[in-house]
Design an enzyme around this catalytic site. Structure first.
Site, PDB file in Angstrom:
ATOM      1  N   ARG A  20      31.023  36.769  17.891  1.00 50.38           N
ATOM      2  CA  ARG A  20      29.766  37.267  17.317  1.00 50.38           C
ATOM      3  C   ARG A  20      29.757  38.785  17.114  1.00 50.38           C
ATOM      4  O   ARG A  20      28.707  39.377  16.945  1.00 50.38           O
ATOM      5  CB  ARG A  20      28.550  36.837  18.147  1.00 50.38           C
ATOM      6  CG  ARG A  20      28.357  35.322  18.205  1.00 50.38           C
ATOM      7  CD  ARG A  20      26.994  34.966  18.792  1.00 50.38           C
ATOM      8  NE  ARG A  20      26.803  33.538  18.804  1.00 50.38           N
ATOM      9  CZ  ARG A  20      27.061  32.759  19.857  1.00 50.38           C
ATOM     10  NH1 ARG A  20      27.532  33.293  20.972  1.00 50.38           N
ATOM     11  NH2 ARG A  20      26.868  31.462  19.785  1.00 50.38           N
ATOM     12  N   LYS A  56      30.644  47.557   4.995  1.00 47.68           N
ATOM     13  CA  LYS A  56      30.792  46.311   4.242  1.00 47.68           C
ATOM     14  C   LYS A  56      32.165  45.727   4.529  1.00 47.68           C
ATOM     15  O   LYS A  56      33.192  46.378   4.286  1.00 47.68           O
ATOM     16  CB  LYS A  56      30.663  46.571   2.746  1.00 47.68           C
ATOM     17  CG  LYS A  56      29.259  46.506   2.204  1.00 47.68           C
ATOM     18  CD  LYS A  56      29.322  46.565   0.685  1.00 47.68           C
ATOM     19  CE  LYS A  56      27.974  46.375   0.061  1.00 47.68           C
ATOM     20  NZ  LYS A  56      28.070  46.387  -1.418  1.00 47.68           N
ATOM     21  N   GLU A  93      37.452  55.016  -7.762  1.00 50.86           N
ATOM     22  CA  GLU A  93      36.246  55.061  -6.934  1.00 50.86           C
ATOM     23  C   GLU A  93      35.727  56.497  -6.799  1.00 50.86           C
ATOM     24  O   GLU A  93      34.524  56.724  -6.675  1.00 50.86           O
ATOM     25  CB  GLU A  93      36.523  54.462  -5.550  1.00 50.86           C
ATOM     26  CG  GLU A  93      36.824  52.974  -5.550  1.00 50.86           C
ATOM     27  CD  GLU A  93      35.601  52.094  -5.805  1.00 50.86           C
ATOM     28  OE1 GLU A  93      34.484  52.631  -5.992  1.00 50.86           O
ATOM     29  OE2 GLU A  93      35.761  50.860  -5.825  1.00 50.86           O
ATOM     30  N   LYS A 146      28.994  58.575  -0.408  1.00 44.02           N
ATOM     31  CA  LYS A 146      28.863  57.219   0.127  1.00 44.02           C
ATOM     32  C   LYS A 146      27.979  57.225   1.371  1.00 44.02           C
ATOM     33  O   LYS A 146      27.079  56.395   1.521  1.00 44.02           O
ATOM     34  CB  LYS A 146      30.259  56.677   0.461  1.00 44.02           C
ATOM     35  CG  LYS A 146      30.290  55.275   1.106  1.00 44.02           C
ATOM     36  CD  LYS A 146      30.105  54.193   0.079  1.00 44.02           C
ATOM     37  CE  LYS A 146      30.215  52.788   0.669  1.00 44.02           C
ATOM     38  NZ  LYS A 146      31.589  52.318   0.782  1.00 44.02           N
ATOM     39  N   GLU A 170      21.951  47.297   1.593  1.00 47.53           N
ATOM     40  CA  GLU A 170      21.918  47.089   0.144  1.00 47.53           C
ATOM     41  C   GLU A 170      20.675  46.336  -0.317  1.00 47.53           C
ATOM     42  O   GLU A 170      20.736  45.357  -1.052  1.00 47.53           O
ATOM     43  CB  GLU A 170      23.179  46.356  -0.350  1.00 47.53           C
ATOM     44  CG  GLU A 170      23.433  46.582  -1.832  1.00 47.53           C
ATOM     45  CD  GLU A 170      24.782  46.067  -2.307  1.00 47.53           C
ATOM     46  OE1 GLU A 170      24.792  45.342  -3.302  1.00 47.53           O
ATOM     47  OE2 GLU A 170      25.800  46.398  -1.692  1.00 47.53           O
ATOM     48  N   ARG A 185      21.739  51.282  -2.494  1.00 38.64           N
ATOM     49  CA  ARG A 185      23.164  51.088  -2.201  1.00 38.64           C
ATOM     50  C   ARG A 185      23.854  50.316  -3.330  1.00 38.64           C
ATOM     51  O   ARG A 185      25.065  50.429  -3.516  1.00 38.64           O
ATOM     52  CB  ARG A 185      23.356  50.378  -0.863  1.00 38.64           C
ATOM     53  CG  ARG A 185      24.825  50.269  -0.469  1.00 38.64           C
ATOM     54  CD  ARG A 185      25.051  49.933   0.981  1.00 38.64           C
ATOM     55  NE  ARG A 185      26.480  49.816   1.261  1.00 38.64           N
ATOM     56  CZ  ARG A 185      27.002  49.723   2.469  1.00 38.64           C
ATOM     57  NH1 ARG A 185      26.225  49.741   3.538  1.00 38.64           N
ATOM     58  NH2 ARG A 185      28.304  49.616   2.640  1.00 38.64           N
ATOM     59  N   ASN A 187      27.926  50.106  -6.734  1.00 40.19           N
ATOM     60  CA  ASN A 187      28.635  49.056  -7.469  1.00 40.19           C
ATOM     61  C   ASN A 187      28.774  49.380  -8.948  1.00 40.19           C
ATOM     62  O   ASN A 187      29.118  48.496  -9.746  1.00 40.19           O
ATOM     63  CB  ASN A 187      27.906  47.711  -7.307  1.00 40.19           C
ATOM     64  CG  ASN A 187      28.051  47.151  -5.914  1.00 40.19           C
ATOM     65  OD1 ASN A 187      29.138  47.102  -5.361  1.00 40.19           O
ATOM     66  ND2 ASN A 187      26.933  46.745  -5.323  1.00 40.19           N
ATOM     67  N   HIS A 225      31.449  47.793 -11.079  1.00 36.53           N
ATOM     68  CA  HIS A 225      32.026  46.688 -10.311  1.00 36.53           C
ATOM     69  C   HIS A 225      31.614  45.307 -10.789  1.00 36.53           C
ATOM     70  O   HIS A 225      32.297  44.329 -10.493  1.00 36.53           O
ATOM     71  CB  HIS A 225      31.657  46.835  -8.828  1.00 36.53           C
ATOM     72  CG  HIS A 225      32.409  47.922  -8.122  1.00 36.53           C
ATOM     73  ND1 HIS A 225      32.342  49.238  -8.520  1.00 36.53           N
ATOM     74  CD2 HIS A 225      33.243  47.885  -7.051  1.00 36.53           C
ATOM     75  CE1 HIS A 225      33.104  49.965  -7.714  1.00 36.53           C
ATOM     76  NE2 HIS A 225      33.659  49.181  -6.826  1.00 36.53           N
ATOM     77  N   HIS A 285      34.826  43.304 -10.914  1.00 30.97           N
ATOM     78  CA  HIS A 285      35.107  42.165 -10.038  1.00 30.97           C
ATOM     79  C   HIS A 285      35.395  40.895 -10.849  1.00 30.97           C
ATOM     80  O   HIS A 285      36.237  40.085 -10.469  1.00 30.97           O
ATOM     81  CB  HIS A 285      33.935  41.916  -9.091  1.00 30.97           C
ATOM     82  CG  HIS A 285      33.891  42.849  -7.924  1.00 30.97           C
ATOM     83  ND1 HIS A 285      32.800  42.948  -7.095  1.00 30.97           N
ATOM     84  CD2 HIS A 285      34.811  43.719  -7.442  1.00 30.97           C
ATOM     85  CE1 HIS A 285      33.039  43.848  -6.162  1.00 30.97           C
ATOM     86  NE2 HIS A 285      34.261  44.332  -6.348  1.00 30.97           N
ATOM     87  N   HIS A 302      42.224  46.890  -8.109  1.00 34.59           N
ATOM     88  CA  HIS A 302      40.771  47.032  -8.062  1.00 34.59           C
ATOM     89  C   HIS A 302      40.327  48.230  -8.909  1.00 34.59           C
ATOM     90  O   HIS A 302      39.395  48.129  -9.713  1.00 34.59           O
ATOM     91  CB  HIS A 302      40.327  47.221  -6.604  1.00 34.59           C
ATOM     92  CG  HIS A 302      38.870  47.479  -6.439  1.00 34.59           C
ATOM     93  ND1 HIS A 302      37.914  46.511  -6.653  1.00 34.59           N
ATOM     94  CD2 HIS A 302      38.190  48.607  -6.101  1.00 34.59           C
ATOM     95  CE1 HIS A 302      36.711  47.019  -6.446  1.00 34.59           C
ATOM     96  NE2 HIS A 302      36.853  48.289  -6.106  1.00 34.59           N
TER      97      HIS A 302
END
Length: 361
Positions: free
Chosen positions: A120, A141, A183, A225, A235, A239, A243, A246, A250, A263
């Site tokens: 956990r 993330k 990025e 960031k 997010e 936030r 992206n 992206h 993606h 990427h």
């Protein structure tokens, strides 16, 4: 050595960046208020062959368990994730153990998700080895991929620290530098014209980046960031601006097959499309041709990879994490430094995607 403090609603932690930063790791671990019972380092085959001897010699850690996984996006699968959990159990890690993510963005995502879900949630530290990871190592993330979408299985789990040793960066192949630098470009476009123009003026080749330039743009990217994450850790709002580029990026990665296009290369194409869409939808004033020529001079592709279907890309974008009720939401620019999340009608998106594809042929 430079230190940047990341502050979120759940945790504050340092990002130490500079030559030889990995030497701080032993002191950081040994000085932890709640001592670690054991340490497992998750790294990939490429990083292990290049840097594991340096890590052993300089980290200051007396002993640790090594878990080596495949390189790149091949690390972010259910099978590899399960294998890492098994290794943690077999080596008797417990709730006071520590996982160290030693590698690029893929290893950081994987190792962070292992740490987030083992018993956990246990603590972990990011030791990034790529430019790309200056973005992914900060902010908490963590995720693995699903065949139907990138980073679809994951969590928010902040690290205890980020140790960014630039010794690793200087030996990166140009392809990896290019992937990570996309990025950096993204951070400049969402943060303000000053940083964007600095990059345009300073970085004319990815083959010969000077150390002061590297330290400057990596530190600036991490600060951008960090400031966004501080305001929106989970997010729920701004936030999502991170992206930018992206949504299509993606989709390209997934359709081309993970690992077949980097990427950063996919995000660069995604940013170009998002700027074109911003000009169409928000009347953005931006010299797109100048930007495209700069990207090309740095070795980026500026068109969609051949063989991809517009309809398939649209379907992938509908599965994007920002999508709500099958409505595609894009991060667009009102102007440089002023991003917004905008719902884009499917026919508008489809027409612009077809136009974008035709322009690249």
């Amino acid at each position: 050595m430079q230190q940047i403090k990341i502050n979120t609603t759940t945790k504050s932690y340092p990002v130490n960046i500079g030559h030889g930063a990995v030497r701080m790791l032993g002191e950081l671990c040994n000085g932890a208020e709640d001592r670690y019972t054991s340490v497992m380092v998750i790294t990939d085959e490429t990083v292990a062959s290049l840097y594991l001897p340096y890590f052993r010699e300089n980290s200051g850690l007396e002993r640790f368990i090594e878990k080596i996984v495949p390189s790149g996006e091949k690390a972010k699968t259910f099978d590899v994730y399960y294998d890492c959990l098994s290794a943690a159990l077999e080596n008797k890690l417990d709730r006071k153990s520590l996982i160290i993510a030693f590698g690029g963005g893929a290893v950081g995502d994987l190792a962070g998700f292992v740490a987030a879900t083992f018993m956990r949630g246990i603590r972990f530290i990011q030791v990034p080895t790529t430019i790309l990871a200056h973005d992914s190592a900060v902010g908490g993330k963590v995720a693995i991929n699903h065949p139907l979408g990138k980073n679809m299985v994951g969590a928010f789990h902040q690290p205890e620290a980020v140790i960014y040793d630039l010794e690793f960066i200087e030996s990166l192949p140009e392809k990896e530098v290019r992937s990570g630098f996309a990025e950096v470009i993204k951070h400049s476009l969402i943060s303000g014209e000053g940083f964007y123009h600095w990059l345009r003026e300073e970085i004319n080749s990815l083959k010969s980046i000077e150390y002061p330039q590297m330290l400057e743009f990596l530190s600036k990217g991490i600060q951008i960031k960090g400031s966004v994450v501080a305001k929106d850790e989970y997010e729920n709002g701004i936030r999502a601006y991170l992206n930018f580029g992206h949504t299509l990026g993606h989709a390209i990665e997934a359709e081309a097959g993970y690992g077949n296009i980097t990427h950063g290369e996919a995000v660069a194409v995604g940013m170009l499309f998002a700027i074109e869409l911003s000009r169409e939808v928000l009347k953005l004033a931006f010299n797109l041709e100048e930007f495209k020529m700069w990207l090309q001079s740095l070795g980026y592709r500026t068109s969609l990879p051949s063989g991809l279907s517009v309809d398939r890309l649209l379907l992938r974008m509908k599965q994007d994490k920002k999508a709500v009720g099958n409505t595609i939401r894009f991060v667009l620019l009102q102007q440089v430094g002023h991003p917004v999340v905008s719902e884009v009608e499917e026919n508008v998106l489809l027409n612009n995607l077809k136009k974008f594809m035709e322009e690249g042929e």
